[in-house]
Design a protein around this motif. Structure first.
Motif, mmCIF file in Angstrom:
data_model
loop_
_atom_site.group_PDB
_atom_site.id
_atom_site.type_symbol
_atom_site.label_atom_id
_atom_site.label_comp_id
_atom_site.label_asym_id
_atom_site.label_seq_id
_atom_site.Cartn_x
_atom_site.Cartn_y
_atom_site.Cartn_z
ATOM 1 N N GLY A 176 5.568 4.079 -9.710
ATOM 2 C CA GLY A 176 4.288 3.385 -9.726
ATOM 3 C C GLY A 176 3.618 3.300 -8.368
ATOM 4 O O GLY A 176 2.489 2.786 -8.258
ATOM 5 N N THR A 177 4.283 3.823 -7.325
ATOM 6 C CA THR A 177 3.733 3.710 -5.970
ATOM 7 C C THR A 177 2.405 4.448 -5.833
ATOM 8 O O THR A 177 1.432 3.908 -5.281
ATOM 9 C CB THR A 177 4.739 4.266 -4.934
ATOM 10 O OG1 THR A 177 5.907 3.445 -4.943
ATOM 11 C CG2 THR A 177 4.138 4.261 -3.536
ATOM 12 N N GLU A 178 2.334 5.684 -6.306
ATOM 13 C CA GLU A 178 1.109 6.473 -6.147
ATOM 14 C C GLU A 178 -0.060 5.828 -6.876
ATOM 15 O O GLU A 178 -1.184 5.765 -6.346
ATOM 16 C CB GLU A 178 1.329 7.895 -6.654
ATOM 17 C CG GLU A 178 2.284 8.706 -5.784
ATOM 18 C CD GLU A 178 2.400 10.137 -6.261
ATOM 19 O OE1 GLU A 178 1.616 10.540 -7.156
ATOM 20 O OE2 GLU A 178 3.268 10.867 -5.742
ATOM 21 N N GLU A 179 0.189 5.321 -8.083
ATOM 22 C CA GLU A 179 -0.893 4.697 -8.852
ATOM 23 C C GLU A 179 -1.398 3.429 -8.169
ATOM 24 O O GLU A 179 -2.605 3.187 -8.081
ATOM 25 C CB GLU A 179 -0.407 4.368 -10.269
ATOM 26 C CG GLU A 179 -0.063 5.586 -11.127
ATOM 27 C CD GLU A 179 1.310 6.182 -10.825
ATOM 28 O OE1 GLU A 179 1.656 7.198 -11.461
ATOM 29 O OE2 GLU A 179 2.027 5.636 -9.972
ATOM 30 N N LEU A 180 -0.470 2.621 -7.659
ATOM 31 C CA LEU A 180 -0.878 1.387 -6.989
ATOM 32 C C LEU A 180 -1.588 1.697 -5.676
ATOM 33 O O LEU A 180 -2.557 1.016 -5.314
ATOM 34 C CB LEU A 180 0.339 0.497 -6.736
ATOM 35 C CG LEU A 180 0.066 -0.855 -6.059
ATOM 36 C CD1 LEU A 180 -0.997 -1.658 -6.809
ATOM 37 C CD2 LEU A 180 1.352 -1.663 -5.936
ATOM 38 N N GLU B 187 -3.504 4.187 -5.056
ATOM 39 C CA GLU B 187 -4.880 4.567 -5.399
ATOM 40 C C GLU B 187 -5.713 3.340 -5.733
ATOM 41 O O GLU B 187 -6.899 3.259 -5.380
ATOM 42 C CB GLU B 187 -4.863 5.546 -6.577
ATOM 43 C CG GLU B 187 -6.194 6.218 -6.852
ATOM 44 C CD GLU B 187 -6.712 7.005 -5.646
ATOM 45 O OE1 GLU B 187 -7.945 6.971 -5.424
ATOM 46 O OE2 GLU B 187 -5.898 7.620 -4.939
ATOM 47 N N LEU B 188 -5.113 2.363 -6.394
ATOM 48 C CA LEU B 188 -5.819 1.121 -6.716
ATOM 49 C C LEU B 188 -6.147 0.338 -5.442
ATOM 50 O O LEU B 188 -7.252 -0.203 -5.289
ATOM 51 C CB LEU B 188 -4.960 0.274 -7.651
ATOM 52 C CG LEU B 188 -5.586 -1.017 -8.205
ATOM 53 C CD1 LEU B 188 -6.797 -0.703 -9.088
ATOM 54 C CD2 LEU B 188 -4.550 -1.811 -8.995
ATOM 55 N N GLU C 51 -1.800 -4.989 -11.355
ATOM 56 C CA GLU C 51 -2.676 -4.066 -12.076
ATOM 57 C C GLU C 51 -4.120 -4.515 -12.034
ATOM 58 O O GLU C 51 -5.006 -3.824 -12.526
ATOM 59 C CB GLU C 51 -2.217 -3.932 -13.529
ATOM 60 C CG GLU C 51 -0.834 -3.277 -13.670
ATOM 61 C CD GLU C 51 -0.431 -3.108 -15.119
ATOM 62 O OE1 GLU C 51 -1.178 -3.600 -16.007
ATOM 63 O OE2 GLU C 51 0.615 -2.480 -15.382
ATOM 64 N N GLU D 36 0.306 4.177 0.720
ATOM 65 C CA GLU D 36 1.517 4.378 -0.078
ATOM 66 C C GLU D 36 2.603 3.388 0.335
ATOM 67 O O GLU D 36 3.296 2.826 -0.514
ATOM 68 C CB GLU D 36 2.030 5.810 0.093
ATOM 69 C CG GLU D 36 1.209 6.860 -0.624
ATOM 70 C CD GLU D 36 1.862 8.227 -0.542
ATOM 71 O OE1 GLU D 36 3.023 8.299 -0.105
ATOM 72 O OE2 GLU D 36 1.200 9.212 -0.914
#
Length: 345
Positions: free
Chosen positions: A309-313, A315-316, A223, A182
């Motif tokens: 957008g931190t959580e999504e990134l 996970e990526l 992304e 994170e």
């Protein structure tokens, strides 16, 4: 900047201050509540500092007494700051609202939680936010200063470098840790946002050491896994060090030391010595325990800020080897920390 306070009594405050530029004469500001600030240049010649080569002229001493402020001995709240930096080097106050203690709040996130730090700082007489962004000489003078009793400092200063003054001056050390993926995700997003600010922006200038990394991140499509992997594979030397395992580097290694798993054990040992260590994922529990430690309501009911957008990134990033490699020590440290919490429960 370096300084020392020689005398601090109700009627007299004296000492010296050497600015970063040894040829300039330091200026000071005296602040008294409900009065206009009083500015003055160094008013005492210090031949000892001239002989040591610490200043070009020796005009670095200060004396604040009844000639400058006639009723100084009876004033309940007086502070002295360096003019150009605004850094407070002395304050006395009889206010019951101030916590009579010294607190170092470690937060290893690149994006500082300035709002939370301001909330905490309001309960202390002197505040030193983002202390790691100041020169070593300045920080040592601030932390060793025995003439202030209510101090709040925050940031991610190197623990090994400052452990002596923190211990000798009886600072309560508190750390708020964060899941490494994170933090890395937010770091990338924050650097991207910084890169869009004008170079002369005061916030961007605070992160000047990361300027080269900032531009590399700004040219990366966050992304796309392939682009992110290429970014981290391409980081070398100092740029790689700046992005690598900030928690392990803060708590377990000297500034220029290479990181390895041994440093994780050192970091965990240092964290175990602190009064309180919490995690962002359980912030409400941390807030409650922190308030109990401070013996007043400060953080209860507050929340920390997160870049969208931190959580999504994060996970990526989990599935990108070069990204997890750069924080492998922090991943190990955080896993050990969470395991220890699970055992305690």
């Amino acid at each position: 900047m370096n300084f020392h306070i020689d005398i601090a009594t109700p009627a007299v405050l004296s000492g010296w201050l050497t600015p970063d530029n040894p040829s300039t004469c330091p200026r000071f500001i005296v602040r008294i509540p409900d009065r206009d600030p009083i500015e003055f240049e160094a008013n005492v010649f210090r031949p000892d500092l001239l002989d040591l080569g610490w200043h070009a002229t020796g005009h670095v001493g200060f004396l604040v007494d009844d000639k400058l402020i006639p009723e100084i001995a009876s004033l309940p709240d007086v502070s002295l700051s360096e003019f150009h930096t605004g850094i407070t080097i002395y304050r006395r106050s009889t206010s019951a609202e101030q916590i009579d203690s010294k607190l170092m709040f470690f937060d290893c996130s690149l994006m500082p939680q300035w709002r939370l730090h301001r909330i905490i700082g309001e309960h202390f007489g002197v505040q030193y936010p983002s202390i790691d962004r100041q020169p070593l000489e300045t920080n040592l003078a601030l932390l060793w200063n025995q003439h202030v009793s209510s101090v709040f400092a925050s940031g991610m200063p190197n623990y090994l470098r400052y452990m002596a003054p923190l211990s000798e001056r009886e600072y309560q050390c508190v750390a708020l840790l964060r899941a490494p993926l994170e933090e890395l995700a937010e770091r990338l997003l924050f650097l991207t946002a910084l890169s869009k600010m004008p170079r002369e922006s005061s916030i961007r200038q605070m992160f000047e050491p990361l300027e080269e990394v900032m531009m590399l991140v700004s040219r990366t499509d966050l992304e796309k896994k392939k682009d992110i992997a290429t970014l981290f594979r391409g980081l070398e030397g100092r740029n790689r060090d700046l992005m690598r395992s900030p928690m392990t580097r803060t708590f377990g290694a000297e500034i220029a030391e290479p990181l390895d798993r041994k440093k994780v054990a050192i970091a965990l040992d240092h964290l175990a010595r602190m009064r309180l260590v919490g995690r962002r994922s359980d912030y409400q529990t941390f807030s409650a325990v922190f308030d109990g430690l401070m013996q007043r309501r400060i953080l209860s009911g507050t929340s920390h800020s997160t870049v969208p957008g931190t959580e999504e990134l994060a996970e990526l990033l989990r599935g990108i080897g070069p990204a997890t490699d750069i924080i492998e020590e922090d991943l190990a440290l955080y896993e050990f920390f969470e395991d220890s919490l699970a055992e305690m429960m």
